[in-house]
Write a protein that holds these residues in place. Structure first.
Motif, PDB file in Angstrom:
ATOM      1  N   ARG A  28       0.823  -0.788  -0.180  1.00  0.00           N
ATOM      2  CA  ARG A  28      -0.350   0.202  -0.110  1.00  0.00           C
ATOM      3  C   ARG A  28       0.818   1.177   0.195  1.00  0.00           C
ATOM      4  O   ARG A  28       0.472   2.288  -0.589  1.00  0.00           O
ATOM      5  CB  ARG A  28      -0.737   0.234   1.070  1.00  0.00           C
ATOM      6  N   MET A  59      -5.229   7.727   3.025  1.00  0.00           N
ATOM      7  CA  MET A  59      -5.461   6.934   2.416  1.00  0.00           C
ATOM      8  C   MET A  59      -4.880   5.556   2.959  1.00  0.00           C
ATOM      9  O   MET A  59      -5.920   4.739   2.882  1.00  0.00           O
ATOM     10  CB  MET A  59      -5.263   6.919   0.956  1.00  0.00           C
ATOM     11  N   PHE A  60      -3.718   5.383   3.408  1.00  0.00           N
ATOM     12  CA  PHE A  60      -3.060   4.691   3.209  1.00  0.00           C
ATOM     13  C   PHE A  60      -3.137   3.853   5.202  1.00  0.00           C
ATOM     14  O   PHE A  60      -3.867   2.803   5.651  1.00  0.00           O
ATOM     15  CB  PHE A  60      -1.457   4.743   3.806  1.00  0.00           C
ATOM     16  N   ALA A  63      -6.608   2.038   4.267  1.00  0.00           N
ATOM     17  CA  ALA A  63      -6.409   1.078   3.868  1.00  0.00           C
ATOM     18  C   ALA A  63      -5.657  -0.020   5.310  1.00  0.00           C
ATOM     19  O   ALA A  63      -6.551  -1.427   5.137  1.00  0.00           O
ATOM     20  CB  ALA A  63      -5.386   1.164   2.731  1.00  0.00           C
ATOM     21  N   LEU A  66      -8.816  -1.563   7.821  1.00  0.00           N
ATOM     22  CA  LEU A  66      -9.295  -2.599   6.990  1.00  0.00           C
ATOM     23  C   LEU A  66      -8.761  -3.553   6.476  1.00  0.00           C
ATOM     24  O   LEU A  66      -8.670  -5.372   7.358  1.00  0.00           O
ATOM     25  CB  LEU A  66      -9.572  -2.022   5.627  1.00  0.00           C
TER      26      LEU A  66
END
Length: 70
Positions: A28, A59-60, A63, A66
């Motif tokens: 990622r 955004m990292f 991610a 999740l």
């Protein structure tokens, strides 16, 4: 307007597979063009530091929240 890179350290906890979580983080970070430093990694805790564009750091974080499929 010039956007300055930011540095953030995140700590994620839960049921983690350290090796797959670390590999997921590396992929990622590379995909988002972020600099990554792995900190403490255990089955219940992962510490990661990233540096880059503020939106991409966000955004990292999403991610990693999740996580990988396992």
């Amino acid at each position: 307007m010039c956007i300055v890179d930011v540095a953030e350290t995140f700590t994620f906890s839960g049921q983690l597979n350290p090796s797959s979580y670390a590999e997921f983080a590396r992929r990622r970070a590379a995909r988002l063009d972020l600099s990554l430093e792995l900190g403490e990694f255990r089955e219940a805790r992962a510490e990661l530091s990233v540096t880059g564009h503020p939106d991409l750091v966000d955004m990292f974080e999403m991610a990693m929240s999740l996580g990988p499929h396992d």
